[in-house]
Design a protein around this motif. Sequence first.
Motif, PDB file in Angstrom:
ATOM      1  N   PRO A 137       0.818  -1.217   0.000  1.00 29.75           N
ATOM      2  CA  PRO A 137       0.000   0.000   0.000  1.00 29.75           C
ATOM      3  C   PRO A 137       0.850   1.264   0.000  1.00 29.75           C
ATOM      4  CG  PRO A 137      -0.833  -1.583   1.601  1.00 29.75           C
ATOM      5  CD  PRO A 137       0.506  -2.089   1.147  1.00 29.75           C
ATOM      6  N   PRO A 138       0.497   2.239  -0.823  1.00 30.09           N
ATOM      7  CA  PRO A 138       1.223   3.511  -0.812  1.00 30.09           C
ATOM      8  C   PRO A 138       0.962   4.280   0.473  1.00 30.09           C
ATOM      9  CG  PRO A 138      -0.675   3.625  -2.279  1.00 30.09           C
ATOM     10  CD  PRO A 138      -0.579   2.213  -1.842  1.00 30.09           C
ATOM     11  N   LEU A 139       1.823   5.239   0.752  1.00 27.68           N
ATOM     12  CA  LEU A 139       1.788   5.962   2.020  1.00 27.68           C
ATOM     13  C   LEU A 139       0.434   6.591   2.292  1.00 27.68           C
ATOM     14  CD1 LEU A 139       3.340   7.017   4.487  1.00 27.68           C
ATOM     15  CD2 LEU A 139       4.087   8.960   3.085  1.00 27.68           C
ATOM     16  N   TYR A 140      -0.189   7.140   1.275  1.00 29.41           N
ATOM     17  CA  TYR A 140      -1.444   7.860   1.486  1.00 29.41           C
ATOM     18  C   TYR A 140      -2.666   7.061   1.027  1.00 29.41           C
ATOM     19  CZ  TYR A 140       1.773  11.692   2.378  1.00 29.41           C
ATOM     20  OH  TYR A 140       2.790  12.474   2.905  1.00 29.41           O
ATOM     21  N   GLY A 207      -7.563  -1.306 -12.441  1.00 28.34           N
ATOM     22  CA  GLY A 207      -8.489  -0.512 -11.654  1.00 28.34           C
ATOM     23  C   GLY A 207      -7.762   0.487 -10.773  1.00 28.34           C
ATOM     24  N   GLU A 208      -8.491   1.450 -10.281  1.00 29.02           N
ATOM     25  CA  GLU A 208      -7.907   2.568  -9.535  1.00 29.02           C
ATOM     26  C   GLU A 208      -7.194   2.122  -8.269  1.00 29.02           C
ATOM     27  OE1 GLU A 208      -9.327   6.807  -7.498  1.00 29.02           O
ATOM     28  OE2 GLU A 208     -10.701   5.682  -8.790  1.00 29.02           O
ATOM     29  N   ALA A 209      -7.774   1.170  -7.525  1.00 31.05           N
ATOM     30  CA  ALA A 209      -7.181   0.759  -6.251  1.00 31.05           C
ATOM     31  C   ALA A 209      -5.842   0.061  -6.443  1.00 31.05           C
ATOM     32  CB  ALA A 209      -8.150  -0.154  -5.496  1.00 31.05           C
ATOM     33  N   LEU A 210      -5.625  -0.518  -7.638  1.00 31.09           N
ATOM     34  CA  LEU A 210      -4.381  -1.237  -7.912  1.00 31.09           C
ATOM     35  C   LEU A 210      -3.410  -0.407  -8.754  1.00 31.09           C
ATOM     36  CD1 LEU A 210      -6.273  -3.586  -6.991  1.00 31.09           C
ATOM     37  CD2 LEU A 210      -5.087  -5.028  -8.633  1.00 31.09           C
ATOM     38  N   ALA A 211      -3.706   0.871  -8.926  1.00 27.77           N
ATOM     39  CA  ALA A 211      -2.916   1.697  -9.839  1.00 27.77           C
ATOM     40  C   ALA A 211      -1.446   1.762  -9.441  1.00 27.77           C
ATOM     41  CB  ALA A 211      -3.507   3.104  -9.900  1.00 27.77           C
ATOM     42  N   CYS A 212      -1.149   1.697  -8.152  1.00 27.94           N
ATOM     43  CA  CYS A 212       0.237   1.791  -7.688  1.00 27.94           C
ATOM     44  C   CYS A 212       0.858   0.425  -7.394  1.00 27.94           C
ATOM     45  CB  CYS A 212       0.301   2.649  -6.420  1.00 27.94           C
ATOM     46  SG  CYS A 212      -0.173   4.375  -6.676  1.00 27.94           S
ATOM     47  N   GLN A 213       0.160  -0.651  -7.727  1.00 30.31           N
ATOM     48  CA  GLN A 213       0.634  -1.987  -7.382  1.00 30.31           C
ATOM     49  C   GLN A 213       1.321  -2.675  -8.559  1.00 30.31           C
ATOM     50  OE1 GLN A 213       0.533  -3.034  -4.223  1.00 30.31           O
ATOM     51  NE2 GLN A 213      -0.431  -1.059  -3.788  1.00 30.31           N
ATOM     52  N   THR A 214       2.331  -3.471  -8.251  1.00 29.78           N
ATOM     53  CA  THR A 214       3.017  -4.280  -9.246  1.00 29.78           C
ATOM     54  C   THR A 214       2.353  -5.643  -9.332  1.00 29.78           C
ATOM     55  OG1 THR A 214       5.118  -3.175  -8.798  1.00 29.78           O
ATOM     56  CG2 THR A 214       5.226  -5.306  -9.898  1.00 29.78           C
ATOM     57  N   LEU A 215       2.003  -6.055 -10.551  1.00 27.27           N
ATOM     58  CA  LEU A 215       1.338  -7.346 -10.746  1.00 27.27           C
ATOM     59  C   LEU A 215       2.270  -8.408 -11.311  1.00 27.27           C
ATOM     60  CD1 LEU A 215      -2.077  -6.065 -12.124  1.00 27.27           C
ATOM     61  CD2 LEU A 215      -1.623  -7.065  -9.875  1.00 27.27           C
TER      62      LEU A 215
END
Length: 328
Positions: A137-140, A207-215
Amino acid sequence: MASAPNILIVSQKGPLAYQALIFAASLRAHAPGFQGALVVAEPVPEFAWTGVDTRLPDKVRGALTELGATIVPFEARHFGQSYPNGNKIEALRILPADQPFVFFDTDTLITGPLDTVKFDFKRPAASMNRSGTWPQPPLYGPGYGDIWRSLYDRFGLEFESSLDLTQPDEHWERYLYFNAGWFFGADPAVFADRFLNWAIAVRDDPGEALACQTLDPWLDQVLLPLVIHSLKGGRPPRSLNGLDGDISCHYRSLSLLYARESDAVLDALESAVAAPAVRRVLRDWEPARQTIYQNRGRKKIRPLFETDMPPREQGIRQRLKAAGWWLV
């Protein structure tokens, strides 16, 4: 077991070919009472593997067949060389529908009587031999809860019953998460369709919730909990404790095996691959020749960790690389 499942592993030219031979030899040596089929899925060098020679070497193919394995080609149309972990998703489709199955990562050693494991195929489960690799999870925000809930909501799944309420909110272990090193179910056709369709959907539109995640390389482990939960499964019960225990070992590499596993696991490996027919083929693979047959696993790798074992796998890998013993 209520009925003997089909076992599925995936193999192709390269290290996976020799790991498949180790798996098959260890299954026959340490689970002689197992009555199910061992299916080795081999991707054809077409579609998503175009331009790559995926075919098993003839010597490995022959040795696997002698050990009772059935080698079945499959077409990887969606992942292939762009995401090799997707092989396990697409290969499930080659198994007979309506017959229970267990998938193992090929870099697994069978160390005990697999036929004594009490699988409940109506309640699928997977390996809990994992760490908090995903999400990050990102900081914010969003946090763990919002990220996982977004996936359950996306596929119309109820979320709350997947939680481990003994773990605190926003701790990664509260959320259903597996290592995809082994998993099982009652019907590979149903399992495969759901796994494939959902993995493609998330890969193409996170999707938006996974925008900062590496798959990559986590996509299969992201979708596996959702598939299992949707099929009324969940965390494995105590009856499966032998997996990742006395029955199987997901070793990942022979260097790691010799560095951190018990003497009993080393004995199980070496006895399983001692037969001349296996030895003749496996010696073609440099990691096996050095660690097993030249005994350098015990003489060179083992002493590096006798008094000080790093708490994380990354530290073990770093020490092996520094000493020149990271063999792949």
